[in-house]
Design an enzyme around this catalytic site. Structure first.
Site, PDB file in Angstrom:
ATOM      1  N   ASP A 157       0.807  -1.339  -0.082  1.00  0.00           N
ATOM      2  CA  ASP A 157       0.022   0.090  -0.012  1.00  0.00           C
ATOM      3  C   ASP A 157       1.011   1.189   0.041  1.00  0.00           C
ATOM      4  O   ASP A 157       1.438   1.633   0.988  1.00  0.00           O
ATOM      5  CB  ASP A 157      -0.938  -0.005   1.217  1.00  0.00           C
ATOM      6  CG  ASP A 157      -1.930   1.297   1.147  1.00  0.00           C
ATOM      7  OD1 ASP A 157      -1.610   1.912   0.535  1.00  0.00           O
ATOM      8  OD2 ASP A 157      -2.949   1.199   1.944  1.00  0.00           O
ATOM      9  N   GLY A 213      -5.031   1.890   7.910  1.00  0.00           N
ATOM     10  CA  GLY A 213      -6.038   1.136   8.597  1.00  0.00           C
ATOM     11  C   GLY A 213      -5.957  -0.186   8.553  1.00  0.00           C
ATOM     12  O   GLY A 213      -6.128  -0.960   9.737  1.00  0.00           O
ATOM     13  N   ILE A 233      -0.393   9.202   8.819  1.00  0.00           N
ATOM     14  CA  ILE A 233      -1.244   8.313   9.741  1.00  0.00           C
ATOM     15  C   ILE A 233      -0.722   6.845   9.375  1.00  0.00           C
ATOM     16  O   ILE A 233      -0.295   6.672   8.137  1.00  0.00           O
ATOM     17  CB  ILE A 233      -2.653   8.825   9.492  1.00  0.00           C
ATOM     18  CG1 ILE A 233      -3.205   8.237   8.189  1.00  0.00           C
ATOM     19  CG2 ILE A 233      -2.914   9.855   9.876  1.00  0.00           C
ATOM     20  CD1 ILE A 233      -4.695   8.261   8.079  1.00  0.00           C
ATOM     21  N   HIS A 242       0.643   7.863   4.179  1.00  0.00           N
ATOM     22  CA  HIS A 242       1.280   7.301   5.219  1.00  0.00           C
ATOM     23  C   HIS A 242       2.492   7.450   5.243  1.00  0.00           C
ATOM     24  O   HIS A 242       3.344   6.690   6.147  1.00  0.00           O
ATOM     25  CB  HIS A 242       0.892   5.582   5.195  1.00  0.00           C
ATOM     26  CG  HIS A 242      -0.336   5.399   5.160  1.00  0.00           C
ATOM     27  ND1 HIS A 242      -1.514   5.514   5.686  1.00  0.00           N
ATOM     28  CD2 HIS A 242      -1.253   4.685   4.006  1.00  0.00           C
ATOM     29  CE1 HIS A 242      -2.730   5.113   5.641  1.00  0.00           C
ATOM     30  NE2 HIS A 242      -2.477   4.800   4.330  1.00  0.00           N
TER      31      HIS A 242
END
Length: 284
Positions: A187, A210, A207, A192
């Site tokens: 990903d 998820g 961040i 990120h």
């Protein structure tokens, strides 16, 4: 508008051969924080090839497949990645995942929901090898600013909390570099890793994925409630209720009943701010 629900739903499924080996599994586990303490026999099941088992959430990254970002290039979808958040994830396991193998992954847009100020895309991937089905995975993608066309709002799958204290509570630290390691499993969303991109998306710093929180949580359930046996997991779903910043600590509360474990996850340093909600693991 950038999302054409009729075109997206009518598009032909896309199939591709995917492959993975023990190194991909080990990298994924390390990206979840496995391997501490490094010589712990329970952790070696995630890190040492001669003892390796596969956490079922590996299905979300195996061979990359359609992927969350890749699925956003489907016909009828033309959106800005800065408007995208992963809203939820579910996996159904048809049998335990092998440490290496080849499979055919078939992916499509299974649903498009109108939430008013946002749209929800459900990206479905189904994988099968020569022995039959392996897993079915649904990613719910929240796209800000793309709702309001009067479409179906979609189902509500909220879980009420049990009326008792959790049966188990554990805390899992998220390392400062954990998002950088996890993204090596496929990903590559700059949200990120790139501070400038994160600011464009409304965050003061990058961040955590998820799906990294998702995997950390399943590992905690397997290790704490299921005796470390990954083969007992039958399905796993969650709603991403809030973000995690690298360096924070996850508090994972578990309520165990026959055949199921209900879970909530919060960020300790932000006064138990919600991270994962409506989370359920079913098991044998």
């Amino acid at each position: 508008m950038p999302i054409d629900p009729a075109e997206a739903l009518a598009a032909e499924p896309r199939s591709a051969e995917i492959a993975w080996d023990h190194k991909d599994v080990q990298l994924y586990h390390l990206g979840l924080g496995a391997g501490s303490p490094a010589t712990d026999p329970a952790e070696l099941r995630y890190t040492l090839e001669s003892r390796l088992h596969v956490l079922p959430s590996f299905a979300t990254v195996a061979g990359a497949g359609m992927g969350v970002v890749g699925g956003l290039s489907a016909p009828g979808i033309d959106i800005d990645l800065a408007a995208v958040l992963h809203g939820g994830q579910s996996i159904t396991l048809h049998r335990p995942l092998p440490t290496g193998g080849r499979a055919v992954s078939t992916s499509r847009v299974a649903a498009v929901y109108d939430k008013g100020k946002a749209a929800i895309l459900v990206l479905r991937s189904e994988a099968a090898d020569d022995e039959g089905p392996l897993w079915t995975s649904d990613a719910q993608i929240f796209v800000r600013g793309e709702g309001g066309w009067g479409g179906d709002r979609g189902p509500s799958e909220r879980l009420g909390l049990p009326g008792r204290e959790p049966d188990k509570t554990v805390e899992r630290p998220i390392r400062e570099e954990q998002a950088l390691l996890y993204r090596l499993s496929g990903d590559w969303n700059p949200l990120h890793a790139d501070p400038e991109f994160a600011r464009l998306a409304g965050f003061d710093r990058p961040i955590l994925h998820g799906l990294c929180s998702y995997g950390v949580t399943l590992k905690a359930v397997v290790d704490t409630v299921l005796g470390g046996d990954v083969t007992r997991v039958r399905s796993y779903r969650t709603r991403f209720a809030g973000v995690v910043f690298p360096g924070e600590t996850l508090r994972i509360r578990m309520w165990a009943d026959e055949g199921r474990v209900q879970v909530t996850v919060t960020a300790v340093e932000r006064e138990d701010a919600p991270v994962l909600a409506d989370t359920l693991v079913t098991h044998s």
